[in-house]
Scaffold this motif. Sequence first.
Motif, PDB file in Angstrom:
ATOM      1  N   SER A   1       8.558   5.945  83.521  1.00  0.00           N
ATOM      2  CA  SER A   1       8.986   5.523  84.847  1.00  0.00           C
ATOM      3  C   SER A   1       7.895   5.890  85.831  1.00  0.00           C
ATOM      4  O   SER A   1       7.285   6.951  85.719  1.00  0.00           O
TER       5      SER A   1
ATOM      6  N   PHE B   1       6.753   9.500  84.831  1.00  0.00           N
ATOM      7  CA  PHE B   1       7.622  10.401  84.085  1.00  0.00           C
ATOM      8  C   PHE B   1       7.992   9.777  82.747  1.00  0.00           C
ATOM      9  O   PHE B   1       8.331   8.606  82.668  1.00  0.00           O
TER      10      PHE B   1
ATOM     11  N   ARG C   1      13.028   7.998  83.906  1.00  0.00           N
ATOM     12  CA  ARG C   1      14.023   8.667  84.735  1.00  0.00           C
ATOM     13  C   ARG C   1      14.549   7.707  85.793  1.00  0.00           C
ATOM     14  O   ARG C   1      13.918   6.703  86.095  1.00  0.00           O
TER      15      ARG C   1
ATOM     16  N   CYS D   1      13.002  10.375  90.969  1.00  0.00           N
ATOM     17  CA  CYS D   1      11.687  10.995  90.918  1.00  0.00           C
ATOM     18  C   CYS D   1      11.816  12.506  91.081  1.00  0.00           C
ATOM     19  O   CYS D   1      12.423  12.977  92.045  1.00  0.00           O
ATOM     20  N   LEU D   2      11.252  13.263  90.157  1.00  0.00           N
ATOM     21  CA  LEU D   2      11.280  14.721  90.238  1.00  0.00           C
ATOM     22  C   LEU D   2      10.266  15.258  91.246  1.00  0.00           C
ATOM     23  O   LEU D   2      10.300  16.434  91.583  1.00  0.00           O
TER      24      LEU D   2
ATOM     25  N   CYS E   1       1.737  11.874  82.973  1.00  0.00           N
ATOM     26  CA  CYS E   1       2.977  12.421  82.407  1.00  0.00           C
ATOM     27  C   CYS E   1       2.667  13.037  81.044  1.00  0.00           C
ATOM     28  O   CYS E   1       1.616  12.798  80.463  1.00  0.00           O
TER      29      CYS E   1
END
Length: 143
Positions: free
Chosen positions: A33, A42, A46, A49-50, A98
């Motif tokens: 993602s 990621f 996901r 978004c982290l 990532c």
Amino acid sequence: MSEAATRKKRLPIRRGRFIVPEDPNQEPYLIASRCGNCGKYFAPPRVICLNCGKMQMEQVPLKGKGTIYTFTIVHQQLPNALVQVPYAIVIVTMEEGCQLHGVVTEDLESVKIGAPVEVYFEKGMEDAEGNELLVDKFRVIKS
């Protein structure tokens, strides 16, 4: 029954990590993602978004190349494992930034932190219908 109906398929052994195109002439590819707001990648894909917390994620293909961040060599065979010992469990930092867990089963003497790797796909097993269930692995890129 037509030839198309009897043709066996290539399928991912586990959904969500890579895509196997229906066209047998096209290669499978890893997916991730990417955040439409901050651009971070990621894997596995996901919804949120982290990095920035936005829900502007889109599924994108990965180039399939990266470097080994860390690894361990496995010498103990696990029951029912598809991979035969010895092999390396690796964490790969992909070109997009990532990280993915994976395995290296060939050329273990070349596995080291910082080594360049590429993904490849091979038949892991067959399902009850005879379809090929593909697994992804990494191999060290020789310079």
